[in-house]
Motif scaffolding. Structure first.
Motif, mmCIF file in Angstrom:
data_model
loop_
_atom_site.group_PDB
_atom_site.id
_atom_site.type_symbol
_atom_site.label_atom_id
_atom_site.label_comp_id
_atom_site.label_asym_id
_atom_site.label_seq_id
_atom_site.Cartn_x
_atom_site.Cartn_y
_atom_site.Cartn_z
ATOM 1 N N ASN A 96 52.748 14.825 -42.636
ATOM 2 C CA ASN A 96 53.453 14.418 -44.055
ATOM 3 C C ASN A 96 52.282 14.435 -45.044
ATOM 4 O O ASN A 96 51.573 13.547 -44.806
ATOM 5 C CB ASN A 96 54.376 13.598 -43.898
ATOM 6 N N THR A 98 50.917 13.318 -48.856
ATOM 7 C CA THR A 98 51.470 12.677 -50.100
ATOM 8 C C THR A 98 50.391 12.824 -51.251
ATOM 9 O O THR A 98 49.454 12.500 -51.074
ATOM 10 C CB THR A 98 51.652 11.040 -49.717
ATOM 11 N N THR A 145 54.871 10.834 -57.747
ATOM 12 C CA THR A 145 54.170 10.855 -56.306
ATOM 13 C C THR A 145 55.170 11.477 -55.344
ATOM 14 O O THR A 145 56.224 11.013 -55.083
ATOM 15 C CB THR A 145 54.082 9.300 -55.743
ATOM 16 N N THR A 147 55.987 13.121 -51.374
ATOM 17 C CA THR A 147 55.356 13.273 -50.014
ATOM 18 C C THR A 147 56.423 14.660 -49.535
ATOM 19 O O THR A 147 57.671 14.825 -49.585
ATOM 20 C CB THR A 147 55.890 12.150 -49.165
ATOM 21 N N ARG A 157 60.101 11.362 -52.940
ATOM 22 C CA ARG A 157 59.481 11.505 -54.432
ATOM 23 C C ARG A 157 60.010 10.413 -55.329
ATOM 24 O O ARG A 157 61.066 9.906 -55.465
ATOM 25 C CB ARG A 157 60.226 12.924 -54.840
#
Length: 330
Positions: A96, A98, A145, A147, A157
């Motif tokens: 994942n 970010t 930001t 992910t 989010r």
């Protein structure tokens, strides 16, 4: 002697013709062979961003609307160019990723009806028109930001600056959890809501249909379009869905694991939403392309002119409701 030279010349010309023909045939055979090999392959599409990566995007949006209502007609158009940067902060053990999304620069222009055009260029210290204050406040600041998983799903989010939904869909393309052959499809269901004139809400079921069209030099070309699954019989509701009825294409670099270009397009019209003579047409395009350098757009200032969007690469299989009934084709 003259006949001898003519025979030699003719022979040379024929040899050249046959050589060209053979070369062309070899090229055709190679292309066919390559095409057959590609069509028999299966491809895995995954996002693969690395911690510390900075992906810089150039974005251009063009749109125009034409409205007729109660004998009055108004046209408006806009055009914008901007640069966005994704700074990858981390990649976890599951892959994942970010990253932080930031707007680096913007040049915008718009004209509504008979009013004078209004423009904004973030590289200049001119007075900022009121309509562009929200854009100016975003320049140089993190917007969100986000992910995402290797499949492009949004895991998390955090909105740092509120941004309106403009119908471009998810910030990343959702990918299938399986390998694909050319021509294979996958879809993502999505419920949308619209408000009736009596203020009650109507839920509309839809899906985004994706098709792997081609893979050439490691770049996968994916087409997409939104299809309505709920019959729409109310022009008032159809009008609210115009900006979400999009289609387009995505170019995905398989080895790098990222989109290198995305094109979104609209061409929608609705009649009768406010009386029989009312009419609204929305025409637009949105192009997001991975930049090769960190260069920002040329300072165009007022040179951004009212262009009718050039709707290119449109699919002739575009689906939209006809007489309120959804049509689905594969």
């Amino acid at each position: 002697m003259r006949l001898f030279f003519s025979v030699i010349l003719c022979s040379g010309l024929m040899t050249g013709v046959f050589s060209v023909a053979n070369a062309q045939q070899d090229k055709t055979d190679l292309e066919r062979s390559t095409s057959r090999a590609t069509s028999n392959q299966r491809f895995e599409l995954r996002y693969k961003m690395q911690s510390g990566d900075i992906l810089r995007w150039t974005v251009e949006q063009i749109a125009s609307t034409e409205t007729r209502m109660a004998g009055h007609e108004e046209k408006s158009s806009l055009r914008s160019r901007s640069v966005h940067a994704w700074t990858v902060q981390s990649v976890d053990s599951l892959g994942n990723m970010t990253f932080q999304n930031q707007l680096e620069s913007a040049t915008e222009w718009q004209k509504v009806g008979d009013d004078d055009p209004v423009s904004y260029d973030s590289s200049k210290n001119d007075e900022i028109p009121d309509v562009y204050l929200p854009t100016a406040e975003k320049i140089g600041k993190p917007i969100a930001t986000i992910t995402i998983s290797p499949l492009g799903e949004t895991v998390n989010r955090v909105e740092l600056i509120k941004t309106p939904e403009l119908g471009m869909g998810s910030i990343t393309t959702p990918l299938p959890d399986r390998m694909l052959a050319i021509g294979e499809q996958w879809d993502i269901p999505e419920d949308m809501q619209a408000r009736r004139k009596d203020k009650s809400l109507k839920t509309i079921k839809s899906r985004m249909l994706y098709t792997l069209r081609n893979v050439e030099n490691g770049i996968a070309t994916i087409s997409f379009r939104r299809e309505l699954l709920t019959p729409i019989e109310d022009p008032w509701i159809e009008m609210q869905l115009q900006q979400k009825m999009n289609q387009g294409s995505i170019h995905f670099d398989i080895a790098k694991g990222c989109v290198v270009k995305k094109i979104v397009q609209w061409d929608e019209q609705v009649q009768g939403f406010e009386g029989n003579d009312s009419f609204l047409r929305y025409l637009g395009s949105y192009t997001m392309e991975l930049a090769t350098t960190a260069a920002t757009p040329t300072n165009a200032g007022n040179s951004l002119t009212p262009l009718v969007p050039a709707i290119a690469e449109r699919s002739n299989t575009y689906i939209k409701p006809v007489d309120g009934k959804p049509i689905i084709r594969k």
